[in-house]
Scaffold this motif. Sequence first.
Motif, short mmCIF file in Angstrom:
data_model
loop_
_atom_site.label_atom_id
_atom_site.label_comp_id
_atom_site.label_asym_id
_atom_site.label_seq_id
_atom_site.Cartn_x
_atom_site.Cartn_y
_atom_site.Cartn_z
N ASP A 263 -9.83 0.43 3.09
CA ASP A 263 -9.20 0.26 1.78
C ASP A 263 -8.04 -0.73 1.87
OD1 ASP A 263 -9.10 0.90 -0.95
OD2 ASP A 263 -7.45 2.30 -0.62
N LYS B 178 -9.44 -4.29 2.32
CA LYS B 178 -10.02 -4.83 1.09
C LYS B 178 -8.94 -5.24 0.10
CE LYS B 178 -14.37 -2.19 1.31
NZ LYS B 178 -15.12 -1.06 0.72
N LYS B 179 -7.91 -4.39 -0.03
CA LYS B 179 -6.87 -4.66 -1.02
C LYS B 179 -5.94 -5.79 -0.61
CE LYS B 179 -6.76 -0.10 -3.18
NZ LYS B 179 -5.97 1.12 -3.47
N THR B 180 -5.82 -6.04 0.68
CA THR B 180 -4.88 -7.07 1.13
C THR B 180 -5.59 -8.35 1.58
OG1 THR B 180 -4.87 -6.23 3.42
CG2 THR B 180 -3.24 -5.31 1.89
N TYR C 66 0.86 -1.19 0.00
CA TYR C 66 0.00 0.00 0.00
C TYR C 66 0.90 1.24 0.00
CZ TYR C 66 -4.39 2.51 0.90
OH TYR C 66 -5.50 3.31 0.79
#
Length: 544
Positions: A335, A338-340, A281
């Motif tokens: 965020d 969700k992305k990881t 990130y």
Amino acid sequence: MINAPKTIRENLRFLCAEIDGQLIQLEAFFKEPAAATARRITDRAGYAHNLKSRILAACVQQMAGARKTDRKHPALRSLEFVATDLQRIANLVRQSLRHAERIETFATLEPHRYPAMVSRVREGVARIEDAFLSRDSEKAIEIGQLQNRIEADYRKLFKVYTRGMRDPDRSPADIANSLLVASEFQRMGESLRSISEALISANLGQAVNFERYFTLQNLMSDLGTASEDVSIETIAETRSGSSISAIRDKKTETVTAVFKDGDKSKVKEERQGVKSWHSIYPGLAPKILSYRKRNQSAALLIEHLPGLTFEHIVLNEGDALRDRALASLSRTLKDVWKKTRTAEPAELGSMQQLAKRLEEVRRVHPHFRNTGIRFAGETLPSIDSLIHEAAAREARVTAPFSVYIHGDFNVDNIIYDPGENRIHFIDLHRSRYMDYVQDVSVFMVSNYRLQALDQETRRRISDVTLAFHKSVRAFARKQGDDTFEFRLALGLARSFATSTRFILDKSHARRMWLRARYLIEQALACPPGAEARFRLQMKEIFVD
């Protein structure tokens, strides 16, 4: 040059001269052990002490009238250490003399080896005044480096004396006293090293040791900046032994970087954590400007991030800024999660963590020992037995997915930049894929444990924790995480209980300890298999 008061300069000169005189007499004793020479040393024991006391008193008087930001303050503080170590050398001179006087066969001491060692100590003492007044770190380093030569001399003597132990004609008592004489010189070398570090600390404005100074020099060279052009201000000292400092340009007074040093393994973990966040990130973690390792220590030079810690915002800023920071934090976390997110289930293990830290908690709060509680004629189970039972329950209730977490999500490890409306994370050595409840529970309790006990601040703290919980619970619901609240109860219990080891206020610590017990009892009261229906009464927990 340091503009030290005349009385301090004079007494420092007298003290250095006095120590030098005692060393000269000690050297004379090694060449010709006479009682008169020994008396000349022992009879002057009080003078060095008096000179040291005068220096300390003058330093205290000067510091009392100066602000802590005054550049004289660290110099005077360091001078106290210099004077104390100089007197320590005087004490070591007398102790080495006492050991030498007990040697019946003086040749056992190998006295011809000692004048060179005495000369090294005298050389260091002779350089102290100039190094202090000129604020020359290179001269200070030369004093400290004499320890290496004294240590080498000591090791040679140690081998000579230990070989002599095998000689039946040598007196064991004489060899033992000879070893003690050599040991006192070894300690004189250590005192010179301490004096050197105190002088360097005075120049930098912060306590440093040799390892730290050389590491800092290397890091500064990576930036193209000389260590003399910056000042160092302590930001924090971690429980793991690391030190975090701000590097401030002396001309512009701006913070150019953050210097973190400590045990090599800890700093390496921090570096790896930052690098991981950059790949996972980008923009959330600070940039690493330089990394250096030396022996068992290491250091990072890290980008200085603009903004305020979340702790500062909660305690000192208005509700509007606090709400903006919390909203930005919630968006950022969701965020990241969700992305990881991965499909790998995650086990929180909070009760195991708590069990491991109970002894540490009880060293601070012995009254939290494992005792049964009697209430209305009934004996309630001890918290140890509750933790053991809850650990078994927790092992069967895992998070349905894993995310990349901070790992030490306290309010002082979160920075909010109001200008950019952006969140940054620091202190990332524990980052890993894990149950996100770990970060959630740590954050909520780190707010609660803030030791501001006035009613208005406690209200602000409870507002933060309740709003944060509401936001995260909504995320859990959308992600189909049905057992979020059950796991959170045990995570909060762990954080409440373990955080008491940082709280000395007995009332505040007791409130946290009882909350931990309450949460564990509530989780255990939930029938097995019904964890998805478990709900926490947050106001009961976080509103005082």
